[in-house]
Design an enzyme around this catalytic site. Structure first.
Site, PDB file in Angstrom:
ATOM      1  N   ALA A 189     -29.010  13.233  88.888  1.00 29.83           N
ATOM      2  CA  ALA A 189     -28.677  13.360  90.305  1.00 29.83           C
ATOM      3  C   ALA A 189     -29.455  14.508  90.932  1.00 29.83           C
ATOM      4  CB  ALA A 189     -27.173  13.563  90.464  1.00 29.83           C
ATOM      5  N   PHE A 226     -28.192   7.865  96.264  1.00 28.50           N
ATOM      6  CA  PHE A 226     -29.024   6.857  95.556  1.00 28.50           C
ATOM      7  C   PHE A 226     -29.019   7.065  94.041  1.00 28.50           C
ATOM      8  CE2 PHE A 226     -31.944   7.615  99.435  1.00 28.50           C
ATOM      9  CZ  PHE A 226     -31.227   6.747 100.233  1.00 28.50           C
ATOM     10  N   ILE A 227     -27.873   7.409  93.470  1.00 23.41           N
ATOM     11  CA  ILE A 227     -27.888   7.753  92.048  1.00 23.41           C
ATOM     12  C   ILE A 227     -27.673   6.514  91.170  1.00 23.41           C
ATOM     13  CG2 ILE A 227     -26.914   9.263  90.253  1.00 23.41           C
ATOM     14  CD1 ILE A 227     -28.517  10.588  92.682  1.00 23.41           C
ATOM     15  N   GLU A 285     -40.700  10.134  83.984  1.00 21.51           N
ATOM     16  CA  GLU A 285     -40.087   9.156  84.877  1.00 21.51           C
ATOM     17  C   GLU A 285     -41.158   8.320  85.587  1.00 21.51           C
ATOM     18  OE1 GLU A 285     -37.048  10.915  87.221  1.00 21.51           O
ATOM     19  OE2 GLU A 285     -37.132   9.406  88.803  1.00 21.51           O
ATOM     20  N   ARG A 305     -48.373 -27.436  89.717  1.00 23.53           N
ATOM     21  CA  ARG A 305     -48.004 -27.918  91.050  1.00 23.53           C
ATOM     22  C   ARG A 305     -49.144 -28.770  91.632  1.00 23.53           C
ATOM     23  NH1 ARG A 305     -43.835 -28.655  94.732  1.00 23.53           N
ATOM     24  NH2 ARG A 305     -44.616 -28.415  96.856  1.00 23.53           N
ATOM     25  N   GLN A 319     -60.227 -22.753  94.883  1.00 25.45           N
ATOM     26  CA  GLN A 319     -60.949 -21.544  94.471  1.00 25.45           C
ATOM     27  C   GLN A 319     -60.286 -20.266  94.992  1.00 25.45           C
ATOM     28  OE1 GLN A 319     -64.972 -21.011  95.938  1.00 25.45           O
ATOM     29  NE2 GLN A 319     -65.628 -20.378  93.899  1.00 25.45           N
ATOM     30  N   HIS A 329     -46.199 -19.503  95.286  1.00 22.86           N
ATOM     31  CA  HIS A 329     -45.049 -20.345  94.941  1.00 22.86           C
ATOM     32  C   HIS A 329     -44.618 -21.192  96.141  1.00 22.86           C
ATOM     33  CE1 HIS A 329     -44.488 -18.066  91.214  1.00 22.86           C
ATOM     34  NE2 HIS A 329     -43.528 -18.896  90.865  1.00 22.86           N
ATOM     35  N   GLY A 358     -42.880 -22.520  99.499  1.00 24.05           N
ATOM     36  CA  GLY A 358     -41.496 -22.396  99.969  1.00 24.05           C
ATOM     37  C   GLY A 358     -40.529 -22.057  98.852  1.00 24.05           C
TER      38      GLY A 358
END
Ligand SMILES: Cc1cc2nc3c(=O)[nH]c(=O)nc-3n(C[C@H](O)[C@H](O)[C@H](O)COP(=O)(O)OP(=O)(O)OC[C@H]3O[C@@H](n4cnc5c(N)ncnc54)[C@H](O)[C@@H]3O)c2cc1C
Ligand SMILES: Cc1cc2nc3c(=O)[nH]c(=O)nc-3n(C[C@H](O)[C@H](O)[C@H](O)COP(=O)(O)OP(=O)(O)OC[C@H]3O[C@@H](n4cnc5c(N)ncnc54)[C@H](O)[C@@H]3O)c2cc1C
Lengths: 381, 248
Positions: free
Chosen positions: A126, A158-159, A245, A271, A282, A341, A343
């Protein structure tokens, strides 16, 4: 993987983590996103397998590997496609517990390390506050000495692991009469300590299976023996731990990006469109090839930084580059991978939709890109 | 009682194997290699037999180039006690492989030899059977369950018609199928310890075996792309279609 950086143990570790994640995490992690947390049993299972103590002393159940071990863990966690799961683990192993490992005394290590390595106790760190993020030294949470205790007042924002974690390494101002960076101290504070509460659980854009909270300290009395390292030297501890980190966040980003490219390759090579598959176009081929090249470069930079660290060499510049470059790149990769990808990429059931949201924080958390580039630029003149 | 387990280095099952453009084999450079999945199951079974108190030592053995030691280390990390590397850079075909395992068995005197039913590179499915014949030991192939009681092994095997139960006297050769067990995850501390376990290296000649390659590969080609099928509305139409193609 043929690489100058990895030995046989590294490779075996990677194989085991990858298999664990493919079998024990990916098929079942969807509900964790809805629940907003990772089940404790999974973390303990990882503890039993030694994945939570990669770098730590064998005395406490660790395996004493070098920084490349952390990088492997982070990359493979990133490949899980669940960023929230990944960061739950990484905050525990590589962002919070290093405070204890680096600066804890024998009594503190004996008390906490075995449970951290086995996953019995989950930890958090924290530092950030509602009003203070990048400018760490400006934090406002106060710890005032009172006999053999300190009394903490303030709140932390935001911990990660804030809701479900058991133990936190909390930074607070202990001396306001000196330069802001010279008066910060780190305390080990357990959940349940009177005066320490979870203010609120925060709803996020991504990282949904990671619990994030505001922590509140209201006349919270902490024994002086809970100080980690030296009093008033906390700023330097924080800066040192930021290195690890940032390195693992970079590695996680590159794991995420690699996996996204693989998923997208599967999609565009099957696809059908315009009399062929999407990969026949291309522009798609070229863009994916270009991104794959950049991800490979990012990955090698992560490995290089970790290798410097493993050699005991200074790598602040390289780690700052890693955080800036990989944090931006993963977003670029997700944007294009989602685009290809079509929709389907916009629909919740596709992994890429989640990965796109999860990636956004990578250029902010643990050091925003701009802050990282400042660190790089200081070392260019 | 000792158990000897065969471990082969093969291209990882996740890799999309590419045939070399000159047809001389498949691309192995820069490709991820792993332990043959059937062998991983064999190692796991040996460890379970040992952990149940029915064996004292698990020895893993491989035949192949230096790099195969990676797979031996993995088996040691899983829990095998020691490893034997029969080093050769030549291609080893099933009969030579079986002869080498026969020589290892003469040397080590195991009560059980556990092998994968096949290796996923060439899918030969021959070594265990040849070894059984060469050593005049009973063989139980395609095991989906193994029980050890004293000097006998009861093996349930998967056959086309269902399950068959065999009782074999030990020593015996057992080849394992996919459903026998789920190999364990290896713990990191055990990975770190694997390096300190004994690994002995020897050549094929050291074992008094002659290296022969009876089968010559003329050419390797990728399987032909499957053609799209058609849908038919009735059995009559199906029969007509099959007749037209000369299939019935
Ligand atoms: C999901 C999540 C989990 C988190 N987990 C933790 C945790 O476990 N523990 C913890 O302590 N913190 C945690 N944080 C906090 C995180 O590290 C901070 O958000 C981060 O350091 C940025 O600080 P800030 O949000 O206050 O942004 P600010 O410092 O207010 O900065 C806002 C923006 O301004 C820009 N900026 C800032 N400084 C500069 C500069 N010097 N030059 C140029 N531009 C600049 C950047 O673009 C930055 O994004 C988490 C955050 C999130 C969102
Ligand atoms: C929320 C939402 C609402 C929608 N609403 C409607 C609706 O009301 N009615 C309706 O009919 N449709 C609707 N759609 C469908 C939408 O119009 C299609 O998703 C869009 O046309 C793209 O088609 P696709 O998803 O099949 O992608 P694909 O055609 O499979 O294309 C995937 C990707 O490949 C790339 N690509 C495709 N073709 C080429 C090419 N020739 N050259 C280079 N790159 C190429 C592009 O990056 C594209 O994004 C909706 C979609 C969403 C997500």
């Amino acid at each position: 993987m043929n690489s100058i950086y990895f030995n046989e143990e590294h490779t075996m570790l990677r194989d085991q983590i990858r298999r664990f994640i493919e079998q024990r995490v990916m098929p079942v992690a969807e509900p964790w996103e809805e629940a907003g947390s990772v089940p404790r049993e999974i973390l303990q299972e990882m503890g039993e397998l030694g994945f939570l103590g990669i770098r730590y002393s064998a005395e406490y159940g660790g395996s004493e590997m070098d920084a490349l071990g952390s990088v492997i863990l982070a990359e493979e966690l990133g490949r899980s496609t669940f960023g929230g799961f990944a960061v739950t683990v990484l905050v525990h192993t590589d962002m919070a517990s290093p405070h204890l490992d680096n600066f804890g005394n024998k009594a503190q290590l004996d008390k906490y390390m075995p449970d951290i390595i086995s996953g019995k106790k989950i930890v958090g760190v924290a530092v950030t506050e509602p009003d203070v993020g990048s400018d760490v030294a400006a934090m406002k949470t106060r710890a005032v000495k009172d006999g053999d205790h300190y009394v903490l007042n303030g709140s932390k924002m935001f911990i990660t692991n804030g809701v479900h974690g058991d133990l936190f390494f909390v930074a607070a101002k202990t001396d306001t009469s000196v330069k802001p960076s010279r008066g910060i101290t780190i305390f080990a504070i357990e959940k349940g300590t009177p005066g320490f509460t979870v203010g609120r659980k925060l709803d996020k854009m991504g990282w949904l299976s990671s619990d994030t909270a505001e922590l509140v300290f209201d006349n919270c009395r902490v024994p002086a023996e809970n100080i980690l390292g030296e009093e008033n030297k906390g700023f330097y501890s924080i800066m040192r731990n930021f290195q690890n980190e940032r390195m693992v966040l970079g590695a996680q980003s590159m794991g995420e990006a690699s996996k996204a490219l693989e998923l997208t390759m599967d999609y565009v090579t099957t696809r059908k469109a315009f009399g062929g598959v999407l990969f026949d176009k291309q522009v798609i081929r070229q863009r994916l090839a270009s991104l794959a090249s950049q991800v490979e470069a990012g990955r090698q930079l992560v490995y290089h930084a970790a290798w410097l660290d493993a050699q005991g060499l200074d790598c602040i510049k390289e780690v700052s580059m890693v955080k800036a470059y990989c944090g931006e790149l993963v977003n670029k990769v997700m944007y294009d991978c989602l685009q290809f990808h079509g929709g389907f990429g916009y629909i919740r059931e596709s992994a890429i939709e989640r990965m796109y949201r999860d990636a956004r924080i990578q250029s902010i958390g643990g050091g925003a890109t701009e802050v990282m580039l400042e660190e790089v630029s200081k070392r260019m003149i | 009682m000792k158990i000897l387990v065969g471990v082969k280095r093969v291209i990882d099952f996740n890799v999309r194997v590419q045939v070399k453009s000159d047809g001389s084999g498949v691309v192995k450079d820069g490709v991820k290699m792993s332990m043959n999945p059937f062998d991983e199951i064999a190692v796991e079974e040996a460890l379970r037999i040992k952990e149940a108190g029915n064996a004292e030592e698990v020895i893993v053995a491989t035949i192949g180039p230096k790099a195969c030691q990676e797979q031996l280390r993995t088996a040691l990390a899983m829990g095998a006690d020691r490893a034997i590397h029969v080093q050769t850079d030549e291609e080893v075909q099933p009969l030579t492989g079986a002869r080498i395992f026969k020589a290892l068995a003469d040397k080590e005197q195991p009560k059980i030899i556990l092998l994968g039913k096949q290796a996923i590179d060439d899918d030969n499915n021959q070594t265990a059977q040849m070894l059984g014949a060469l050593s005049h030991w009973p063989q139980a192939t395609f095991a989906s369950e193994v029980k050890i009681e004293g000097e006998t092994a009861t093996v349930i095997r998967e056959v086309d018609a269902g399950l068959e139960t065999l009782s074999v006297d030990l020593p015996a050769v057992i080849s394992v199928d996919l459903r026998l067990n789920e190999p364990r995850y290896v713990k990191l501390p055990d990975i770190m310890k694997a390096k300190r376990k004994p690994l002995e290296t020897m050549s094929i000649e050291d074992l008094g075996v002659e290296h022969v390659a009876e089968v010559k590969v003329l050419k390797t080609v990728a399987p032909a792309k499957r053609q799209a099928g058609i849908k038919v509305d009735s059995v009559a139409e199906l029969v007509t279609a099959l007749k037209e193609k000369g299939l019935i």
